[in-house]
Motif scaffolding. Structure first.
Motif, PDB file in Angstrom:
ATOM      1  N   VAL A  51       9.684 -36.078  -8.562  1.00 23.82           N
ATOM      2  CA  VAL A  51       7.901 -36.073  -7.683  1.00 23.82           C
ATOM      3  C   VAL A  51       8.311 -34.687  -7.616  1.00 23.82           C
ATOM      4  O   VAL A  51       6.910 -33.438  -7.242  1.00 23.82           O
ATOM      5  N   CYS A  52       8.902 -34.010  -5.706  1.00 25.38           N
ATOM      6  CA  CYS A  52       8.781 -33.090  -5.323  1.00 25.38           C
ATOM      7  C   CYS A  52       8.401 -31.642  -6.710  1.00 25.38           C
ATOM      8  O   CYS A  52       7.643 -30.916  -6.392  1.00 25.38           O
ATOM      9  N   GLN A  53       9.322 -31.611  -7.408  1.00 27.75           N
ATOM     10  CA  GLN A  53       9.356 -30.954  -8.924  1.00 27.75           C
ATOM     11  C   GLN A  53       7.596 -31.554  -9.269  1.00 27.75           C
ATOM     12  O   GLN A  53       6.913 -30.029  -9.971  1.00 27.75           O
ATOM     13  N   ALA A  54       7.313 -32.069  -9.674  1.00 29.49           N
ATOM     14  CA  ALA A  54       6.275 -32.409 -10.648  1.00 29.49           C
ATOM     15  C   ALA A  54       5.494 -32.114  -9.486  1.00 29.49           C
ATOM     16  O   ALA A  54       3.718 -31.138 -10.222  1.00 29.49           O
ATOM     17  N   LEU A  55       5.284 -31.950  -7.549  1.00 25.23           N
ATOM     18  CA  LEU A  55       4.304 -31.699  -6.689  1.00 25.23           C
ATOM     19  C   LEU A  55       4.392 -29.987  -6.301  1.00 25.23           C
ATOM     20  O   LEU A  55       3.988 -29.633  -5.905  1.00 25.23           O
ATOM     21  N   CYS A 138      -4.561 -41.581   5.679  1.00 21.68           N
ATOM     22  CA  CYS A 138      -4.026 -40.632   5.129  1.00 21.68           C
ATOM     23  C   CYS A 138      -4.370 -41.002   4.290  1.00 21.68           C
ATOM     24  O   CYS A 138      -4.063 -42.474   2.979  1.00 21.68           O
ATOM     25  N   GLU A 139      -4.164 -40.119   2.601  1.00 21.10           N
ATOM     26  CA  GLU A 139      -4.286 -40.549   0.990  1.00 21.10           C
ATOM     27  C   GLU A 139      -3.359 -40.562   0.589  1.00 21.10           C
ATOM     28  O   GLU A 139      -2.173 -39.367   1.358  1.00 21.10           O
ATOM     29  N   ILE A 140      -2.731 -41.767  -0.256  1.00 22.66           N
ATOM     30  CA  ILE A 140      -1.971 -41.980  -0.445  1.00 22.66           C
ATOM     31  C   ILE A 140      -1.030 -42.400  -1.541  1.00 22.66           C
ATOM     32  O   ILE A 140      -2.602 -43.524  -2.026  1.00 22.66           O
ATOM     33  N   ALA A 141      -0.252 -42.462  -2.588  1.00 24.72           N
ATOM     34  CA  ALA A 141       0.227 -42.739  -3.577  1.00 24.72           C
ATOM     35  C   ALA A 141       2.023 -43.036  -3.295  1.00 24.72           C
ATOM     36  O   ALA A 141       2.378 -42.289  -2.915  1.00 24.72           O
ATOM     37  N   GLY A 142       2.192 -44.013  -4.304  1.00 23.26           N
ATOM     38  CA  GLY A 142       3.801 -44.434  -4.951  1.00 23.26           C
ATOM     39  C   GLY A 142       4.050 -44.966  -6.133  1.00 23.26           C
ATOM     40  O   GLY A 142       3.191 -45.221  -6.984  1.00 23.26           O
ATOM     41  N   VAL A 143       4.721 -44.388  -6.366  1.00 21.50           N
ATOM     42  CA  VAL A 143       5.430 -44.652  -7.213  1.00 21.50           C
ATOM     43  C   VAL A 143       7.105 -45.030  -7.551  1.00 21.50           C
ATOM     44  O   VAL A 143       8.032 -45.284  -6.429  1.00 21.50           O
ATOM     45  N   LEU A 144       7.719 -45.993  -8.481  1.00 25.24           N
ATOM     46  CA  LEU A 144       9.241 -46.329  -8.570  1.00 25.24           C
ATOM     47  C   LEU A 144       9.601 -45.309  -9.672  1.00 25.24           C
ATOM     48  O   LEU A 144       9.663 -44.923 -10.697  1.00 25.24           O
ATOM     49  N   MET A 145      10.931 -44.770  -8.547  1.00 28.64           N
ATOM     50  CA  MET A 145      11.519 -44.048  -9.973  1.00 28.64           C
ATOM     51  C   MET A 145      12.568 -44.035 -10.155  1.00 28.64           C
ATOM     52  O   MET A 145      13.434 -44.868  -8.945  1.00 28.64           O
ATOM     53  N   GLY A 146      13.108 -44.026 -10.457  1.00 25.38           N
ATOM     54  CA  GLY A 146      15.109 -44.010 -11.254  1.00 25.38           C
ATOM     55  C   GLY A 146      14.877 -44.754 -12.531  1.00 25.38           C
ATOM     56  O   GLY A 146      15.721 -45.380 -13.124  1.00 25.38           O
ATOM     57  N   ALA A 147      13.859 -45.179 -13.043  1.00 25.43           N
ATOM     58  CA  ALA A 147      13.416 -45.702 -14.447  1.00 25.43           C
ATOM     59  C   ALA A 147      13.517 -44.857 -15.451  1.00 25.43           C
ATOM     60  O   ALA A 147      12.993 -43.528 -15.189  1.00 25.43           O
ATOM     61  N   ALA A 148      13.328 -44.666 -16.856  1.00 27.92           N
ATOM     62  CA  ALA A 148      12.916 -44.088 -17.952  1.00 27.92           C
ATOM     63  C   ALA A 148      11.309 -43.175 -17.722  1.00 27.92           C
ATOM     64  O   ALA A 148      11.500 -41.692 -17.999  1.00 27.92           O
ATOM     65  N   ALA A 149      10.914 -43.904 -16.229  1.00 33.79           N
ATOM     66  CA  ALA A 149       9.569 -43.252 -17.039  1.00 33.79           C
ATOM     67  C   ALA A 149       9.298 -43.786 -15.033  1.00 33.79           C
ATOM     68  O   ALA A 149       9.443 -44.563 -14.826  1.00 33.79           O
ATOM     69  N   LEU A 171       1.341 -39.914 -14.435  1.00 35.60           N
ATOM     70  CA  LEU A 171       1.373 -39.170 -15.132  1.00 35.60           C
ATOM     71  C   LEU A 171       1.814 -37.580 -14.803  1.00 35.60           C
ATOM     72  O   LEU A 171       2.204 -37.424 -15.762  1.00 35.60           O
ATOM     73  N   LEU A 172       1.617 -37.318 -13.508  1.00 40.96           N
ATOM     74  CA  LEU A 172       1.812 -35.866 -13.314  1.00 40.96           C
ATOM     75  C   LEU A 172       3.189 -35.727 -13.301  1.00 40.96           C
ATOM     76  O   LEU A 172       3.985 -34.761 -13.981  1.00 40.96           O
ATOM     77  N   ILE A 173       3.736 -36.699 -12.783  1.00 43.80           N
ATOM     78  CA  ILE A 173       6.012 -36.945 -12.932  1.00 43.80           C
ATOM     79  C   ILE A 173       5.720 -36.823 -14.519  1.00 43.80           C
ATOM     80  O   ILE A 173       6.686 -36.523 -14.855  1.00 43.80           O
ATOM     81  N   ALA A 174       5.572 -38.049 -15.038  1.00 41.27           N
ATOM     82  CA  ALA A 174       5.752 -38.375 -16.937  1.00 41.27           C
ATOM     83  C   ALA A 174       6.000 -36.662 -17.368  1.00 41.27           C
ATOM     84  O   ALA A 174       6.278 -36.518 -18.259  1.00 41.27           O
ATOM     85  N   GLY A 175       4.395 -36.076 -16.978  1.00 42.32           N
ATOM     86  CA  GLY A 175       3.886 -34.649 -17.805  1.00 42.32           C
ATOM     87  C   GLY A 175       4.890 -33.995 -17.321  1.00 42.32           C
ATOM     88  O   GLY A 175       4.961 -33.194 -18.512  1.00 42.32           O
ATOM     89  N   ASN A 176       5.263 -33.958 -16.122  1.00 45.10           N
ATOM     90  CA  ASN A 176       6.225 -33.092 -15.329  1.00 45.10           C
ATOM     91  C   ASN A 176       7.527 -32.870 -17.039  1.00 45.10           C
ATOM     92  O   ASN A 176       7.914 -31.593 -16.675  1.00 45.10           O
ATOM     93  N   LYS A 177       8.303 -33.960 -16.656  1.00 46.12           N
ATOM     94  CA  LYS A 177       9.300 -34.313 -16.992  1.00 46.12           C
ATOM     95  C   LYS A 177       9.617 -34.049 -19.098  1.00 46.12           C
ATOM     96  O   LYS A 177      10.132 -33.551 -18.848  1.00 46.12           O
ATOM     97  N   ASP A 178       8.067 -34.312 -19.130  1.00 43.26           N
ATOM     98  CA  ASP A 178       8.272 -33.522 -20.607  1.00 43.26           C
ATOM     99  C   ASP A 178       8.143 -32.285 -21.086  1.00 43.26           C
ATOM    100  O   ASP A 178       8.811 -31.516 -22.077  1.00 43.26           O
ATOM    101  N   LYS A 179       7.482 -31.480 -20.312  1.00 49.73           N
ATOM    102  CA  LYS A 179       7.260 -30.229 -20.105  1.00 49.73           C
ATOM    103  C   LYS A 179       9.064 -29.135 -20.076  1.00 49.73           C
ATOM    104  O   LYS A 179       9.065 -28.558 -20.906  1.00 49.73           O
ATOM    105  N   LYS A 180      10.381 -30.034 -19.511  1.00 54.09           N
ATOM    106  CA  LYS A 180      11.492 -29.233 -19.406  1.00 54.09           C
ATOM    107  C   LYS A 180      12.073 -29.874 -20.140  1.00 54.09           C
ATOM    108  O   LYS A 180      11.948 -30.356 -21.699  1.00 54.09           O
TER     109      LYS A 180
END
Length: 180
Positions: A51-55, A138-149, A171-180
């Motif tokens: 998440v840090c990497q995607a941001l 605050c503006e906020i967002a949340g995702v579940l991590m540790g899964a394949a996506a 979408l940002l995290i998934a797209g960043n993962k695809d770049k690697k």
């Protein structure tokens, strides 16, 4: 059933934006891991790294948030986790505010500069989430991590903006993962 399980711990990662801070802050866990063990806390911190990497948060720092900043045998010790500096226990003010940390004599590269807040348990994380939303606006967002996506899980009471932010974050995290 859908190929999402990876064998890693699944943990919730929230991202919030506050007008009071000069950076985005991540928090884990407000929705998944009830009373994490030390091993689970390590996995939860590791789940924040993509998440840090995607941001584009360079050299993220994590704080194990507690009520006090003195070491106690029942609280996790200060030290380094793999891939991200972690310090704690740190009270919330010392994790986020350099002046507060300096006032209390805490010398740490994390104190006052935390990008990731590791909450002690799900109750604290959930209360923090609701406080940020309903009292701090605050503006906020949340995702579940540790899964394949990344997986979007929202509360029934979340605002449409929070749901949209969560989808965009996934979408940002998934797209960043695809770049690697």
């Amino acid at each position: 059933e859908w190929g999402l399980r990876t064998g890693k711990i699944l943990s919730h990662v929230a991202v919030f934006d506050s007008v009071k801070l000069d950076r985005l802050i991540l928090m884990t866990d407000a929705a998944m891991v009830m009373y994490p063990t030390l091993e689970e806390k390590i996995a939860m911190i590791n789940n924040t790294i993509p998440v840090c990497q995607a941001l584009e948060i360079e050299d993220p720092k994590a704080a194990a948030v507690c009520a006090v900043e003195v070491l106690n045998p029942s609280m996790q010790p200060r030290g380094q986790f793999k891939g991200i500096p972690v310090d704690g226990p740190l009270a919330l003010d010392n994790a986020l505010n350099e002046d507060a940390a300096r006032h209390k004599g805490i010398k740490s590269p994390v104190a006052g500069h935390a990008d990731v807040l590791l909450m002690p348990n799900i109750e604290c994380g959930n209360i923090m989430w609701k406080t940020l939303v309903y009292m701090a606006r605050c503006e906020i967002a949340g995702v579940l991590m540790g899964a394949a996506a990344p997986v979007v899980i929202t509360s029934r009471s979340d605002a449409p903006e929070t749901k949209l932010n969560s989808i965009a974050l996934a979408l940002l995290i998934a797209g960043n993962k695809d770049k690697k």
